[in-house]
Scaffold this motif. Sequence first.
Motif, PDB file in Angstrom:
ATOM      1  N   THR A 210       0.861  -1.188   0.000  1.00  0.00           N
ATOM      2  CA  THR A 210       0.000   0.000   0.000  1.00  0.00           C
ATOM      3  C   THR A 210       0.898   1.241   0.000  1.00  0.00           C
ATOM      4  O   THR A 210       2.126   1.132   0.018  1.00  0.00           O
ATOM      5  N   THR A 211       0.270   2.412   0.032  1.00  0.00           N
ATOM      6  CA  THR A 211       1.047   3.661   0.045  1.00  0.00           C
ATOM      7  C   THR A 211       1.548   3.996   1.449  1.00  0.00           C
ATOM      8  O   THR A 211       2.276   4.962   1.633  1.00  0.00           O
TER       9      THR A 211
ATOM     10  N   PRO B  55       1.421   8.598   3.199  1.00  0.00           N
ATOM     11  CA  PRO B  55       2.353   9.284   2.302  1.00  0.00           C
ATOM     12  C   PRO B  55       2.233  10.802   2.483  1.00  0.00           C
ATOM     13  O   PRO B  55       1.160  11.294   2.864  1.00  0.00           O
TER      14      PRO B  55
ATOM     15  N   SER C  99       3.739   3.993   4.830  1.00  0.00           N
ATOM     16  CA  SER C  99       5.089   3.610   5.271  1.00  0.00           C
ATOM     17  C   SER C  99       4.947   2.988   6.647  1.00  0.00           C
ATOM     18  O   SER C  99       4.205   3.475   7.494  1.00  0.00           O
TER      19      SER C  99
END
Length: 395
Positions: free
Chosen positions: A293-294, A316, A296
């Motif tokens: 996924t985006t 993000p 972190s």
Amino acid sequence: MDAMIPYGKQDISDDDINAVIDVLKSDYITQGPKVIDFENVIANYCQAQFAIATNSATSALHIACLALAIGKNDRVWTSPISFVASANCALYCQASVDFIDIDIATGNVSIEALKNKLKVAEQQNTLPKAIIVVHLAGQPCAMEEIQALAKQYKFAVIEDASHAIGAKYNNNPVGGCQFSDITIFSFHPVKIITSAEGGMATTNNAALAKKMRAFRSHGIEATSIEATSIEATTSLTQKNDGPWYYEQTSLGFNYRMTELQAALGISQFSRLDTFVKQRNERANIYNKAFENTTLSLLKPSEAHYSSYHLYIVLLPKENASQRKAIITQLRAKNIFAHVHYIPIHTQPYYQQLGFNNGDFPIAEDYYERAISLPLFPSLTKEAQHYIINTLINLL
Ligand SMILES: *Cc1c(COP(=O)(O)O)cnc(C)c1O
């Protein structure tokens, strides 16, 4: 989900309850054998020589600073991404506080930032007397590097391991103080194991242990009972008036843990490794689910073992402005997402002391994007899949 899933939750068993009831029926409900047992259990587990139980981690941080003789004109540095107690303890001692910016990959203090700050401080003659490093979410800081810098620049190191009991640094339990002077644990109910309120300081330094014991209890260092034991015969500074005699030699506090708390702590401790294992299993499920996924993730370390007190993801950068909406919607769907932590230097009290927004940009960027998801040993697979699906859909 019908009921709110909290971000953290204590796990109290019948054995825990019975342990507390047994104390209530005994002769001592405070200052008795259970506190000593709890200290021994933690010292053995951590492979530390001494453990000093207190009524909170905040008190333990305070007496750790006092034992290190931190006072007026001294500087203490810590992480801006922590609970305020990590910094407040130095202010209690009239020291001044400064912060070390973090490493965005782990949320822990950045070794680069620390090195740079130390170089500047050396030139300006403003080196810290101590630094308090925080093992965020249970992931140990880079202690070997920190210790090397501590030797080079001659500062003391306190580990605020409030999140990290049961974590390992190179296979050694956090709290062994291999690379630090003192380690602090918290047993607040949201932490890994609980004594309701409670804390502990570990150290391998007998002088620091002795001072912390005194500061915990009014600065009373020697009683005539201690003075009759072989190693403490020199402790009394005045004439021993008799078996009732005690001496106050510094200004301490009542930071003592009760027998009720210690009994609960000991009972909880028997499940510590299981709790940490369960936290790791659940964290690994999250790690896998969010891999592509985006989001972190705080980088898990290969060399060390996290106790996963918290499960933190970062949005993000381009989605930072949606963080509030995402958390609001998660809560509306009975997922009590949270944020750890508001950078300490942005708190009104610290702004009054002279800190400004922008002082620690990585910490501030982290804060804009961080979300803590529910993580605790009894979090069910079903609930966890619901959390994962809900968050991925929101993204
Ligand atoms: C919880 C916590 C504390 C304070 O612990 P108490 O036992 O509530 O005093 C200090 N530092 C950190 C990093 C914490 O998470």
